[in-house]
Write an enzyme that holds these catalytic residues in place. Structure first.
Site, PDB file in Angstrom:
ATOM      1  N   TYR A  52      -1.406  -1.305  10.879  1.00  0.00           N
ATOM      2  CA  TYR A  52      -1.615  -1.541   9.448  1.00  0.00           C
ATOM      3  C   TYR A  52      -0.513  -0.888   8.627  1.00  0.00           C
ATOM      4  O   TYR A  52       0.088  -1.524   7.749  1.00  0.00           O
ATOM      5  CB  TYR A  52      -2.978  -1.015   9.005  1.00  0.00           C
ATOM      6  CG  TYR A  52      -3.147  -1.061   7.505  1.00  0.00           C
ATOM      7  CD1 TYR A  52      -3.376  -2.271   6.853  1.00  0.00           C
ATOM      8  CD2 TYR A  52      -3.036   0.101   6.732  1.00  0.00           C
ATOM      9  CE1 TYR A  52      -3.496  -2.324   5.469  1.00  0.00           C
ATOM     10  CE2 TYR A  52      -3.159   0.052   5.356  1.00  0.00           C
ATOM     11  CZ  TYR A  52      -3.372  -1.160   4.730  1.00  0.00           C
ATOM     12  OH  TYR A  52      -3.477  -1.209   3.366  1.00  0.00           O
ATOM     13  N   SER A  60       0.860  -1.176   0.000  1.00  0.00           N
ATOM     14  CA  SER A  60       0.000   0.000   0.000  1.00  0.00           C
ATOM     15  C   SER A  60       0.897   1.227   0.000  1.00  0.00           C
ATOM     16  O   SER A  60       2.072   1.161   0.385  1.00  0.00           O
ATOM     17  CB  SER A  60      -0.885   0.005   1.258  1.00  0.00           C
ATOM     18  OG  SER A  60      -1.491   1.260   1.468  1.00  0.00           O
TER      19      SER A  60
END
Length: 262
Positions: free
Chosen positions: A152, A139
Site C-alpha cells: 500500500y 496519501s
C-alpha cells in the site's frame, strides 16, 4: 456550459465528499464505484440539492478491463471529462508473507494500474481541447516505506511520483495534475477494509473528516498545486521524513504499525 468531473471511488469517504464539493461548484458529475445502490442514492441526493447532471457508472475498477470499458461508455454517451479524479483505492494490513495475494493483486491493480490507465485514456482528449485537470488521491504514506503495509505505501509513492512527472509533462498545455496526500481520515472505510483495527496507534489518532480533506483537495486543484499534503501535522511529518535517514523512518513506521508480538 457546465464542466464535468469524473470521480472514481465515489460511493463513500473522500470520493463522496469530493462529489459534493464539485457539485457545489456547479460541475456535472460522472460517479464511478462498484455499488450501484450507493451510487443511485448519491445521484438522487445530489440532483435534488444541486442543478447539475449526475451520471453513474458501476464498475469494479480492480478488474484490468474496467478502465477501457468505462472510457468507452463515457465516449458513447457523448460526455466530456474536464476533471479526472482518481480517488479509488484501498489498503491491506499485515506482513507480506502472510497476505491474501488476490486482495494484494487487486490493491496494486486499483491503486496504480487503473489510475495510470484512466489517466492515459482521458488525457489525450484534454490535450486536444487544451484544458483539463487530473486529481490523483495518494496519501502521506507516499513519503516513506510502510512495514506491514508495504504494498500500500509503495503504491501511494508511485501515485505521487507519477503525478509529479505528469505535471511536468503537461506544463504549458492547459492541463494540470495534482496529487492529494491526506493522512488517516475519519468518515472512510479505509481502516476497516485494511483491517487496521488491531493497530493501537491508529486507534489513538484524532482524525480529520473526509469533507475537510475533500475541500482541501479541490482548493489545491483549483490553485494548480502539484503536491497537496493535508494538515499542518502531516506537513511537518513529511518534512521530518525528508531530512531523517531512510532507515530510521522505516523503523519508526514499523514500530508504530507492528501487530502484537511482532
Amino acid at each position: 456550459m457546465a464542466k464535468t468531473a469524473l470521480i472514481t471511488g465515489a460511493s463513500g469517504g473522500i470520493g463522496y465528499e469530493l462529489a459534493k464539493v464539485f457539485a457545489t461548484h456547479a460541475y456535472d458529475l460522472i460517479l464511478v464505484a462498484r455499488s450501484t445502490d450507493k451510487l443511485q442514492q448519491i445521484q438522487s441526493e445530489l440532483t435534488q440539492s444541486h442543478p447539475g447532471q449526475v451520471h453513474i457508472f458501476s464498475y469494479d475498477l480492480s478488474q484490468p478491463a474496467s478502465p477501457l470499458a468505462l472510457f468507452e461508455q463515457v465516449q458513447q454517451q457523448g460526455l466530456t471529462v474536464d476533471v479526472l479524479v482518481n480517488n479509488a483505492g484501498f489498503g491491506d494490513y499485515g506482513p507480506l508473507a502472510e497476505c491474501d495475494w488476490d486482495k494484494h493483486s487487486a490493491l496494486l491493480q486499483l491503486n496504480m494500474v487503473t489510475l495510470t490507465h484512466l489517466t492515459r485514456l482521458f488525457l489525450p482528449p484534454m490535450l486536444e481541447r487544451g484544458s483539463g485537470k487530473v486529481l490523483n488521491v495518494a496519501s502521506t504514506a507516499a513519503f516513506q516505506p510502510g512495514p506491514f503495509m508495504a504494498a500500500y505505501y509503495a503504491s501511494k509513492a508511485y501515485v505521487m511520483s507519477f503525478t509529479e512527472a505528469l505535471a511536468h509533462e503537461v506544463d504549458g498545455t492547459g492541463i494540470t495534475a495534482t496529487v492529494l496526500c491526506p493522512g488517516p481520515t475519519r468518515g472512510t472505510d479505509f481502516q476497516a477494509r485494511a483491517k487496521l483495527g488491531e493497530v493501537e496507534f491508529f486507534k489513538q489518532l484524532k482524525l480529520p473528516d473526509a469533507a475537510a480533506v475533500a475541500q482541501f483537495g479541490y482548493d489545491a486543484l483549483e490553485r494548480n498545486q502539484v503536491v497537496a499534503v493535508h494538515g499542518v501535522l502531516n506537513r511537518l511529518l513529511v518534512f521530518t521524513n525528508r531530512i531523517m535517514p531512510r532507515r530510521t523512518v522505516t523503523n519508526a513506521v514499523g514500530r508504530l504499525q507492528a501487530p502484537e508480538g511482532k
